[in-house]
Write an enzyme that holds these catalytic residues in place. Structure first.
Site: not given
Length: 376
Positions: A85, A116, A119, A123, A205, A239, A242
């Site tokens: 990402d 993204e 995302h 994390y 993806e 995802e 996407h």
């Protein structure tokens, strides 16, 4: 032709190809050449979420109690997803926006790329919660041999397209030397690079996240690391959207309905696209080997994950018109669908963060014809 942020040449955007036409000037959405991209934008906006909405405090306790080999599985997957990402949070904008010619696709790429970045932030939210010094985890990403092996394959298609499209925009067609490498730049070669870049992104993806997803959901099936799994469920939902976007672009190209030359290129690149997908699948199998080198986890092991990679690769390749490389035809972990399809799970809103809640998805347009079947 050099890129311009606002072309003053009046044009009919409905007659422009998706890429390599006139740069977009007016961002207008009253008309669309391809309505699918507008629908993808609306759906992605309705999905909007923030990682801070999810309570991951219990995950710290769960993580501390995991055996070392399961800690390795969990944290390695987060490192790998951070890499993926990090690339996807910038590269579609840098590589594709200067080449786009229609506003709905331009805005879809920007919307996709923005999601993204959420995302990547997720994390950090997870890692910051479970370890005392997150920098140890993040610093390892660029030195971890297993992760770097995958980074090169993913980023090279973007890098080549960005370099050659910049040369084309500044100097036109020709042969140039960049960092000691000879680059032959033509419009057709750029179209080929674009097609292969999009196919590489599609493989990313389609396949590259799913080993990590499966592990996260397997922990949650045991009532462990559930905050992480809820966030990963949000990410998996994005995802999938996407993936639909890149599949749609590739299928329009292959059909030749947008640019006849792209249909020729799609046919010409079929073997390379096939090899690209298979290489991605083999890398994911190798990633499963790395994850489980010190031991398996309850409900999941290396062999099951390999079968799952083969199963999902077949489905993804079929969706973009490529032949199927593997014999696996059935899903070895059917329970994962409950996590990947948000409509499958019903929860009480007061109990958990509701991942199936969508914003602005009611159609409020009413036409007089809508009342034709009413009787008084």
């Amino acid at each position: 032709m050099a890129y311009t942020t606002f072309s003053q040449n009046k044009n009919d955007q409905l007659k422009e190809p998706m890429f390599f036409g006139q740069n977009v000037n007016v961002a207008r959405y009253d008309q669309q050449k391809y309505e699918t991209f507008e629908k993808l934008i609306e759906k992605q906006l309705s999905f909007f979420w923030r990682p801070e909405e999810v309570d991951v405090s219990q995950d710290r306790i769960d993580y501390a109690a995991l055996p070392e080999h399961e800690k390795h599985i969990f944290i390695s997957n987060l490192k790998y997803q951070t890499l993926l990402d990090s690339i996807q949070g910038r590269s579609p904008n840098v590589a594709l926006l200067p080449l786009v010619s229609i506003p709905e696709l331009e805005t879809w790429i920007e919307t996709w790329t923005f999601s993204e970045t959420i995302h990547s932030r997720s994390y950090t939210h997870i890692i910051r919660n479970i370890v005392n010094d997150p920098s140890i985890v993040f610093d390892d990403i660029v030195t971890n041999e297993e992760i770097i092996k995958r980074a090169q394959d993913i980023s090279s298609y973007y890098d080549d397209l960005i370099r050659d499209s910049q040369l084309y925009g500044l100097y036109g067609e020709g042969t140039y030397t960049v960092d000691g490498k000879e680059c032959v730049v033509t419009l057709r070669s750029l179209k080929k690079q674009l097609y292969l870049c999009l196919m590489s992104v599609n493989a990313l993806e389609a396949i590259r996240f799913y080993v990590s997803f499966a592990c996260s959901f397997a922990f949650a099936e045991r009532r462990l690391m559930e905050g992480n799994a809820k966030i990963i469920k949000f990410i998996a939902r994005d995802e999938a959207l996407h993936l639909t976007g890149t599949q749609h672009i590739l299928n329009i190209m292959a059909a030749g309905q947008d640019d006849p030359e792209m249909a020729e290129i799609a046919e010409e690149c079929k073997q390379e696209a096939y090899d690209l997908f298979v290489a991605a699948a083999e890398q994911e199998k190798a990633w499963a080997d790395y994850l489980f080198k010190d031991g398996s986890m309850i409900g999941l092991n290396r062999d099951i994950l390999v079968q799952y990679v083969e199963y999902i690769t077949n489905i993804r390749m079929q969706a973009v018109g490529l032949p199927l490389p593997f014999q696996t035809r059935s899903n070895p972990i059917p329970w994962i669908n409950a996590w990947l399809v948000s409509d499958n799970v019903q929860v009480a809103p007061q109990e958990v963060e509701v991942s199936s809640y969508l914003v602005g998805q009611i159609d409020s347009k009413v036409d007089t014809n809508d009342f034709d079947d009413f009787s008084l």
